[in-house]
Design an enzyme around this catalytic site. Structure first.
Site: not given
Ligand SMILES: [Zn+2]
Length: 282
Positions: A69, A126, A134
Site C-alpha cells: 500500500h 507522513h 498509551y
C-alpha cells in the site's frame, strides 16, 4: 496513513482503485484527509511544536518495506531515551515517532492526500507519532488523542533549492523494494531532521482527524505543513515503480478528500517574536 494496516482484517483486499470509496469502513464526522485553505482557517496563536531528538542519528539501520500500500519505514525504538518525539503546541502529552511512509501519484498525476489551497502536491510524507501515555498500540487506536501525524508535501522541481539528501537516499532505495513484501536496509546514517531538508516547521495547519487507511479511526491530531519539500524527479520517480499485492503498479495511493463537517482548522504562522522558536530542535 498506513500504520495499522497490519492489524486490519481486510488488509489483503485494500487498494486505491477508487481512492477509498469502496473501503466499506464505518466512519464519523472527523475523517482525513481534507482540503486545507489558509483563508478559511482560524489563525492559531498556539506555542511552537517541539521536535525532540529529531536531530539525533537514528540508532539502528533503517528498514524499508513495501507493504503493498505504501513504502514504509519503522522508526526503531531507542533504549537510551533518544527516540524522536513531539510535544508542545497544545499537545498534552509526548508523542513518540514510530513510523513514516509516503503517498504518491504517477508519471502524469499527483498524489498527496491533503490539498492545500486547492493544490494537490506530487507526494506526501507522513510521520506517525503515538501518544506515550498509551503503552499499547491498541489503546492508542481507541483514544481520540492516540496519535499525532505530521504531513509534509513533496514537490517535483528540476533543481531543489535545498537538496533533500536523506530523502533522495530513501527514494533511491525504493528501487530495491519494487515487489510486495520486499524489504531493504538503508545504508548511511541520518536523522529525521535530515529527511525534512530544512523546511519551516513552525508554520502549519492543525485539525482533528483520522487515519487515512482502514479502519479510519478518528484518533489523529494532524499537523500539515504548507511549505513543500522540493525533490527532483530522478529520485521521486522510484516510488512510481513499486507494485502492490496483486502485482499491479502501486500508484496514486491516496484517499479522496473528506467532508469537513464543520470542523475547525487552525493555521499557525511563524512568528519571529516567539522566544520558543529558538528551541524548536533538541
Ligand atoms: Zn499516510
Amino acid at each position: 496513513m498506513n500504520y495499522v494496516l497490519r492489524n486490519y482484517a481486510k488488509l489483503s483486499h485494500l487498494n486505491y482503485d477508487q481512492h477509498g470509496r469502496d473501503w466499506n469502513v464505518e466512519t464519523g464526522k472527523q475523517q482525513s484527509p481534507i482540503s486545507l485553505a489558509k483563508h478559511q482557517a482560524v489563525r492559531s496563536t498556539a506555542p511552537t511544536l517541539t521536535f525532540l531528538n529529531y536531530g539525533k542519528t537514528i540508532a539502528s539501520p533503517w528498514k524499508l518495506i513495501n507493504n503493498g500500500h505504501t513504502l514504509t519505514m519503522l522508526i526503531p525504538p531507542a533504549a537510551n531515551g533518544s527516540q524522536p518525539a513531539l510535544c508542545g503546541c497544545k499537545l498534552e502529552s509526548v508523542y513518540k515517532a514510530v513510523q513514516l511512509h509516503f503517498h504518491w501519484g504517477a508519471p502524469f498525476s499527483k498524489g498527496s492526500e491533503h490539498k492545500i489551497d486547492s493544490i494537490r502536491y506530487d507526494a506526501e510524507l507522513h510521520i506517525v507519532h503515538q501518544n506515550s501515555a498509551y503503552a499499547l498500540q491498541q489503546e492508542a487506536l481507541s483514544s481520540p488523542d492516540g496519535f499525532v501525524v505530521l504531513g509534509f508535501m513533496l514537490k517535483l522541481v528540476p533543481k531543489p533549492a535545498i537538496n533533500p539528501r536523506a530523502l533522495n537516499k530513501v527514494c533511491s532505495q525504493a528501487s530495491q523494494v519494487k515487489n510486495f513484501k520486499t524489504t531493504s536496509t538503508l545504508k548511511g546514517e541520518f536523522s529525521l531532521r535530515d529527511i525534512l531538508a530544512g523546511i519551516e516547521r513552525q508554520e502549519f495547519f492543525t485539525y482533528k482527524g483520522s487515519l487515512t487507511t482502514p479502519p479510519c479511526s478518528e484518533v489523529v491530531n494532524w499537523f500539515v505543513f504548507p511549505k513543500a519539500i522540493e525533490i527532483s524527479k530522478r529520485y521521486l520517480r522510484n516510488l512510481w515503480y513499486l507494485t502492490d499485492n496483486r502485482g499491479k503498479p502501486l500508484i496514486n495511493n491516496y484517499r479522496e478528500v473528506q467532508d469537513l463537517h464543520g470542523r475547525k482548522v487552525y493555521y499557525r504562522e511563524k512568528s519571529n517574536q516567539t522566544k520558543q522558536d529558538t528551541f524548536e530542535y533538541t
